[in-house]
Structure formats: C-alpha cells, structure tokens
Design a protein around this motif. Structure first.
Motif, PDB file in Angstrom:
ATOM      1  N   VAL A  75     106.868  11.782  26.044  1.00  0.00           N
ATOM      2  CA  VAL A  75     107.439  13.116  26.137  1.00  0.00           C
ATOM      3  C   VAL A  75     107.471  13.517  27.611  1.00  0.00           C
TER       4      VAL A  75
ATOM      5  N   HIS B 146     100.299  21.358  26.278  1.00  0.00           N
ATOM      6  CA  HIS B 146     100.907  21.331  24.941  1.00  0.00           C
ATOM      7  C   HIS B 146     101.014  19.907  24.386  1.00  0.00           C
TER       8      HIS B 146
ATOM      9  N   ASP C  57     107.622  19.296  16.503  1.00  0.00           N
ATOM     10  CA  ASP C  57     108.820  18.716  17.152  1.00  0.00           C
ATOM     11  C   ASP C  57     108.546  17.281  17.563  1.00  0.00           C
ATOM     12  N   ILE C  58     107.393  17.092  18.166  1.00  0.00           N
ATOM     13  CA  ILE C  58     107.093  15.792  18.773  1.00  0.00           C
ATOM     14  C   ILE C  58     106.729  14.766  17.707  1.00  0.00           C
TER      15      ILE C  58
ATOM     16  N   LEU D 179     111.252  11.958  23.492  1.00  0.00           N
ATOM     17  CA  LEU D 179     111.751  13.263  23.047  1.00  0.00           C
ATOM     18  C   LEU D 179     111.674  14.283  24.185  1.00  0.00           C
TER      19      LEU D 179
ATOM     20  N   VAL E 101     115.714  23.776  21.194  1.00  0.00           N
ATOM     21  CA  VAL E 101     114.659  24.397  20.388  1.00  0.00           C
ATOM     22  C   VAL E 101     114.854  25.913  20.306  1.00  0.00           C
TER      23      VAL E 101
ATOM     24  N   GLN F 232     103.723  21.971  30.845  1.00  0.00           N
ATOM     25  CA  GLN F 232     103.728  21.626  29.429  1.00  0.00           C
ATOM     26  C   GLN F 232     102.670  20.575  29.055  1.00  0.00           C
TER      27      GLN F 232
ATOM     28  N   CYS G 116     112.865  18.461  24.897  1.00  0.00           N
ATOM     29  CA  CYS G 116     113.455  19.627  24.251  1.00  0.00           C
ATOM     30  C   CYS G 116     113.727  20.699  25.286  1.00  0.00           C
TER      31      CYS G 116
ATOM     32  N   HIS H 297     111.786  28.055  19.101  1.00  0.00           N
ATOM     33  CA  HIS H 297     110.834  28.410  20.152  1.00  0.00           C
ATOM     34  C   HIS H 297     111.321  29.625  20.936  1.00  0.00           C
TER      35      HIS H 297
ATOM     36  N   VAL I  99     107.613  15.771  30.496  1.00  0.00           N
ATOM     37  CA  VAL I  99     107.445  17.223  30.683  1.00  0.00           C
ATOM     38  C   VAL I  99     106.914  17.518  32.080  1.00  0.00           C
TER      39      VAL I  99
ATOM     40  N   GLN J 249     114.942  24.956  25.652  1.00  0.00           N
ATOM     41  CA  GLN J 249     115.182  26.214  24.951  1.00  0.00           C
ATOM     42  C   GLN J 249     116.546  26.771  25.338  1.00  0.00           C
TER      43      GLN J 249
ATOM     44  N   GLN K  11     105.606  23.084  18.475  1.00  0.00           N
ATOM     45  CA  GLN K  11     105.938  22.029  19.448  1.00  0.00           C
ATOM     46  C   GLN K  11     105.347  20.683  19.003  1.00  0.00           C
TER      47      GLN K  11
ATOM     48  N   TYR L  15     102.949  28.844  18.859  1.00  0.00           N
ATOM     49  CA  TYR L  15     103.996  28.055  19.523  1.00  0.00           C
ATOM     50  C   TYR L  15     103.630  26.562  19.665  1.00  0.00           C
TER      51      TYR L  15
END
Ligand code: TRP
Length: 345
Positions: free
Chosen positions: A159, A168, A150-151, A21, A56, A165, A23, A59, A161, A25, A147, A143
């Motif tokens: 993921v 997160h 989402d995951i 995944l 997203v 990130q 994402c 977000h 990133v 913004q 997130q 936030y």
C-alpha cells in the motif's frame, strides 16, 4: 506463489506480480502537485504490478455533508484518472460505495479493533481537534476500520502511502493479525511502501509550502483543468527572489528551485542542464509555463471528452467496478466463513 488461505487462493491476481492498492478521496480538484507527485507514478506503475485504485467516496463522507456534491466529484475524479492515462483494462479503478463489501467488512473490522487503538490515531486526534465545536462524526473515529476493509478486501500486499497514512496501515496489519489469530488465516498482511518519489511541487506563491488544496491563494496552485492562459499567468506571477541568478537551491532560492523542478519533471531534462540554459527568471518562468501547458493540454482535452460522454465514462468505470467486486466478494465470503456466520439461506 500466493499464500493459500482457508483453502482459498488469496490474491486472485492472474498477473503474478504484487497486488498494490492506492486510494484517493474525491475532494477538491486535482492539481499539478498531485499529478507530478503521485499520479504520474500511478500511470507508469500500472504495468509493474496488479494495481487497484479506489475512489474512496465513503471516506470523504466523514468530512463532507453537502448534498449532491460527492457523486459529481467522484465522476470528475474518475474521468481525471482515465484522462491522465490509467487504462481500465490494466488498472482496476473502482468506486468504494459501489462495492458494498467495503461497508460490510468495515463493520467486522470495527469489531476487531479496540476503542483504545482508534483513540490513539493521530489523524483522528488532529482532525477532531481542528473541528472543535463542530460536528465530529463517529465515522471520523472509525475511519481506520473502513480503510482496513479497503485494504484487506483486495489482498493487497503493498500500500503506497505518505507518512501521514503509515499509522493507518499499521493498524490494518494489527487488525488482520488479530482476526487471523481469532478465526484462522483469512487476510493477507499488507505493508506500507514508500511511493516512488515523484516531483515535490511547491506552491507558486509560497514556495516553502507544498502545493495543496488547502493553500490560501489560488494563484499558487495549478489545476489540471486550468485553461492555458490561466496557467501562463500563474507561472508569470510565480514568486522567485531578487538576486536574479538562476541556480538550484531549495533553501535559499525555493521559488527558482521549484520552477526548475517542475520544468525538469515536465521535460525529463536534468536540473543541471536547465540551470546552464537560463540566466534570467523571465524565460525560465515562460518555458516552465509552456512545458506545463504542453503536458496538461492533452489531459484536459481527454477529460472533457470523457466528461461529455457519460455513457463511455460509466462503461470504463464499470470495468473496474466489476473486477473489484469479484475480488471483494470472495474475500468477504472468506471472512464470513472464517467467523462462522450462518451461511446465507
Ligand atoms: N486515508 C487515505 C487518505 O486520506 C485514503 C484511503 C482510504 C486509503 N482507504 C485507503 C489509502 C486504503 C490507502 C489504502 O489519503
């Protein structure tokens, strides 16, 4: 084999490859740094894994409050993702706010994460400090819970990133572990993976900084939607240095190195070969500009085609939304039943 959770086969991936995944913004226009640094890999990666790409928009609400803007930006970003080559039949591209399960699971995540954990998030500390005296929404604070939703909704194993990130993803794992411990195995534990390294594109006017939307001068950033003449001009004005030697050295010759990196990424030519082909900056700038134009022109055309055909664009998006919704609904149902919420009457 996918892990079996609560009697349900998690990760309904039929592709027998990891579920991934990413994402993004919908804020700001997509530029060459985003494209060569990440999107190119999204496109090539769509055939190697079962990829989900979320736009997203919720977000983005943590920092955007201008009415009527986010929807248009979401649509533009979707058109751009398809224009660069994501194939809705292969990659699942969806809009976060169209899948109501994100907000619903986010609440459950908020009840599974502690105030203290959220308080330790460096992104929250940085962003809220920068907004001192301005409105700092509770959404900016929670936030990471959204997130995490989402995951976890997509049973994502990987993921990809950047460093900023990682925290997160760690908190998402912590939340998943806590939830599974409290209510029984429900969520797949995701892990942060380093995205395949794309080209590191620097600002054309300030080649020691990454090309980014927060740059101070527009001339340093090449947008995917820039017209050819604009791209040409930006490369012609690119900052180099005064010693006039074409050589690759990011430390002492960052401007020239950046041009070489961009040209190399656009033409798939090794840097050494390029260095031996140029003795002056003028032709290097011209050819780099031309290579970028050749790369971006078809993308821009496809973007405009899609932009002018809202019905087709909606159709493409609904393919992804439908697939995403199916997975998300199954996961949320699994979470509700694990908690023991009263089944819907
Ligand atoms: N927080 C991410 C960023 O700012 C965007 C994001 C939201 C995200 N949900 C995600 C990234 C889920 C990866 C997975 O870049």
């Amino acid at each position: 084999m996918e892990p079996i959770l609560c009697g349900v086969q998690a990760g309904t991936s039929v592709k027998d490859v990891p579920r991934v995944l990413s994402c993004i913004q919908p804020t700001g226009s997509v530029h060459l740094g985003n494209y060569l640094g990440a999107l190119v890999n999204w496109v090539s990666g769509q055939h190697e894994a079962d990829v989900y790409h979320g736009i997203v928009d919720l977000h983005a609400l943590t920092v955007t409050d201008e009415p009527g803007v986010l929807g248009a930006q979401t649509l533009d970003l979707a058109a751009m993702l398809f224009a660069v080559g994501l194939d809705p039949q292969v990659a699942t591209v969806f809009v976060q706010s169209h899948i109501h399960e994100h907000s619903e699971l986010a609440w459950i995540m908020e009840c599974t994460v502690s105030f203290g954990e959220l308080s330790r998030m460096t992104q929250f500390k940085d962003k809220s400090a920068k907004r001192e005296g301005e409105f700092v929404s509770a959404g900016l604070f929670t936030y990471p819970a959204l997130q995490a939703a989402d995951i976890l909704l997509y049973d994502a194993q990987d993921v990809p990133v950047g460093e900023d990130q990682r925290q997160h993803i760690e908190i998402t794992r912590d939340i998943a572990v806590r939830f599974n411990h409290r209510f029984g195995d429900t969520f797949i534990l995701p892990k942060a993976v380093h995205p395949k390294a794309g080209a590191r594109v620097m600002d054309l006017q300030d080649p020691t900084s990454k090309m980014s939307k927060s740059s101070t001068t527009e001339n340093g950033i090449v947008y995917l939607l820039d017209e050819n003449s604009v791209i040409e001009k930006k490369f012609k004005r690119a900052v180099t240095d005064s010693d006039g030697v074409v050589a690759y050295d990011r430390e002492t010759k960052p401007g020239v190195a950046n041009l070489l990196d961009i040209l190399s990424a656009c033409t798939q030519t090794p840097i050494d070969t390029l260095v031996s082909q140029y003795s002056q900056y003028g032709p290097l700038k011209k050819d780099t500009g031309d290579a970028v134009i050749a790369l971006l022109e078809p993308i821009r055309q496809r973007f405009h085609e899609l932009h002018n055909d809202p019905a087709e664009l909606s159709r493409l998006l609904s393919v992804g939304n439908d697939r995403a919704r199916e997975v998300a609904a199954a996961t949320l149902a699994r979470a509700h039943s694990a908690i023991g919420l009263l089944p819907r009457i």
